[in-house]
Write an enzyme that holds these catalytic residues in place. Structure first.
Site, PDB file in Angstrom:
ATOM      1  CD1 TRP A 124      -2.125  -2.119   2.038  1.00  0.00           C
ATOM      2  CD2 TRP A 124      -2.937  -1.377   0.094  1.00  0.00           C
ATOM      3  NE1 TRP A 124      -3.127  -2.969   1.635  1.00  0.00           N
ATOM      4  CE2 TRP A 124      -3.631  -2.541   0.453  1.00  0.00           C
ATOM      5  CE3 TRP A 124      -3.273  -0.737  -1.109  1.00  0.00           C
ATOM      6  CZ2 TRP A 124      -4.655  -3.088  -0.329  1.00  0.00           C
ATOM      7  CZ3 TRP A 124      -4.296  -1.279  -1.895  1.00  0.00           C
ATOM      8  CH2 TRP A 124      -4.969  -2.436  -1.499  1.00  0.00           C
ATOM      9  CE  LYS A 166      -8.513  -3.325   3.760  1.00  0.00           C
ATOM     10  NZ  LYS A 166      -7.604  -2.379   3.176  1.00  0.00           N
ATOM     11  CG  ASP A 171      -3.153   4.059   4.022  1.00  0.00           C
ATOM     12  OD1 ASP A 171      -4.217   3.936   4.660  1.00  0.00           O
ATOM     13  OD2 ASP A 171      -2.822   3.307   3.072  1.00  0.00           O
TER      14      ASP A 171
HETATM   15  C1  LIG Z   1      -7.010  -1.873   1.973  1.00  0.00           C
HETATM   16  C2  LIG Z   1      -6.015  -0.811   2.114  1.00  0.00           C
HETATM   17  C3  LIG Z   1      -5.930   0.227   1.181  1.00  0.00           C
HETATM   18  C4  LIG Z   1      -6.821   0.310  -0.032  1.00  0.00           C
HETATM   19  O1  LIG Z   1      -8.080   0.705   0.365  1.00  0.00           O
HETATM   20  P1  LIG Z   1      -9.256   0.966  -0.707  1.00  0.00           P
HETATM   21  O2  LIG Z   1     -10.279   1.657   0.136  1.00  0.00           O
HETATM   22  O3  LIG Z   1      -9.667  -0.384  -1.194  1.00  0.00           O
HETATM   23  O4  LIG Z   1      -8.722   1.807  -1.792  1.00  0.00           O
HETATM   24  C5  LIG Z   1      -4.981   1.206   1.385  1.00  0.00           C
HETATM   25  N1  LIG Z   1      -4.164   1.168   2.447  1.00  0.00           N
HETATM   26  C6  LIG Z   1      -4.205   0.179   3.366  1.00  0.00           C
HETATM   27  C7  LIG Z   1      -3.269   0.199   4.526  1.00  0.00           C
HETATM   28  C8  LIG Z   1      -5.137  -0.837   3.222  1.00  0.00           C
HETATM   29  O5  LIG Z   1      -5.204  -1.828   4.129  1.00  0.00           O
END
Ligand SMILES: *Cc1c(COP(=O)(O)O)cnc(C)c1O
Length: 357
Positions: free
Chosen positions: A100, A191, A167
């Site tokens: 990511w 998540k 993130d």
């Molecule tokens: C799943 C995830 C993403 C991507 O998320 P989307 O909402 O599907 O774009 C980005 N960063 C992390 C740390 C993730 O676990």
């Protein structure tokens, strides 16, 4: 149906109370006689839900004045682009801790001068790089606080001479955060914070407006701040389910309380991985994630992997397959996963050991 224990990496398990309340809102939203799926987002009932959701975010994460919470479509993946568009003027550094963060860096490179300050790629991201020096001439340092695929996590806000951008998709709301260290925190809700379809951004307002490029209306955080995340039709139902999830979290005692529960859950499972001769953990011990626990069969038991999957499935354990880039197993212990769910997994590992040793 017999009891199942859900360890999905995302979309995640959501609290039953949030699901039940959401089902009610599909039938009748706040006594309006209209389903939330059909409600106008310009009604006062809906605006009250938006306000409640924002207020819950601010309360739960203790967000200081000067920050705004916005709800966006496009997932965390669109934030990979919006972050550099809105904050990268001279130069930005990225900590490369997994797939990511690599994707986030790729987008930043398309926007301006961005580079990886440190990386654990050559060891398949089994650890969090440390000891790197953060220069003072960069606009921000971007980190991925929890590496969902590899099971590593930065559980303490980094000390940094420059603002951080993070993130936090897979560990937001799992623990307290010092928001004042960040210009931007973003997360795909699915998540740990809600269902798929909405992303959350916590933005430091006076850090905006410092870039010289043209910002397309929809990719400018100021658009969404000015319009209360209703410049266009928001993902109404996703926001509703997220609101119900936040209400549940508040009722559990908030992030401090859930953090204690999360740490205990993770300790329970890691203790079994370390004790049980059939399994080994894949992440560096000091960087182990509390949210995503990654492990594989020990070398002399590798041929038992498929059998363990089948055994676990028979016990009602769902979603423990590791990401294809790591293999083995991954149990995601997000907020709604209970100690009882973790105990069921540990018991399953112990029973399997007795069968095989
Ligand atoms: C799943 C995830 C993403 C991507 O998320 P989307 O909402 O599907 O774009 C980005 N960063 C992390 C740390 C993730 O676990």
């Amino acid at each position: 149906m017999s009891k199942v224990h859900v360890f999905n990496a995302g979309p995640c398990l959501l609290p039953q109370a949030a699901l039940d309340a959401s089902i009610e809102a599909i039938k009748d939203f706040k006594g309006t006689g209209v389903s939330v799926l059909c409600i106008s987002h310009r009604t006062k009932e809906w605006e009250a839900t938006m306000d409640e959701c924002r207020a819950l975010w601010k309360e739960l994460l203790n967000i200081p004045d000067g920050y705004e919470v916005v709800f966006l479509g496009g997932g965390a993946s669109l934030e990979f682009l919006m972050a550099p568009m809105n904050f990268l003027e001279k130069k930005a550094a990225y900590l490369d801790t997994g797939m990511w963060s690599k994707k986030a860096l790729k987008e930043a490179k398309g926007i301006g001068d961005a580079y990886a300050i440190a990386s654990s790629a050559d060891q398949n991201y089994t650890f969090i790089p440390k000891g790197f020096e953060i220069p003072t001439d960069i606009d921000y340092l971007h980190i991925t606080t929890n590496n969902t695929i590899y099971g590593t996590e930065i559980r303490k806000d980094l000390d940094s001479p420059v603002p951080l951008i993070a993130d936090m998709s897979s560990d937001i709301l799992s623990r307290p955060v010092d928001v004042s260290k960040y210009n931007l925190i973003y997360a795909g809700a699915q998540k740990n914070a809600g269902p798929a379809g909405v992303a959350v951004a916590i933005v430091k307002v006076d850090a905006l407006g410092k870039v010289s490029r043209y910002l397309p209306t929809m990719l400018d955080y100021r658009t969404h701040i000015d319009k209360g995340s209703m410049f266009n039709t928001p993902p109404v139902f996703s926001i509703l389910v997220m609101t119900e999830t936040l209400k549940w979290l508040k009722a559990q005692g908030g992030v401090e309380a859930i953090n204690k529960i999360n740490v205990k859950k993770a300790e329970t499972l890691y203790a079994e991985i370390d004790r049980n001769p059939l399994f080994v953990g894949t992440a560096n011990k000091e960087d182990r994630s509390i949210m995503n626990v990654c492990f594989v069969m020990a070398p002399s038991y590798e041929d038992l992997q498929d059998e363990f999957f089948a055994f676990a499935k028979g016990k009602g354990l769902v979603g423990i397959k590791g990401h294809r880039s790591v293999g083995g197993f991954r149990a995601s212990l997000y907020n709604a996963c209970s100690q009882e769910d973790v105990d069921a997994l540990v018991e399953c590992m112990q029973e399997f050991e007795k069968l095989k040793k």
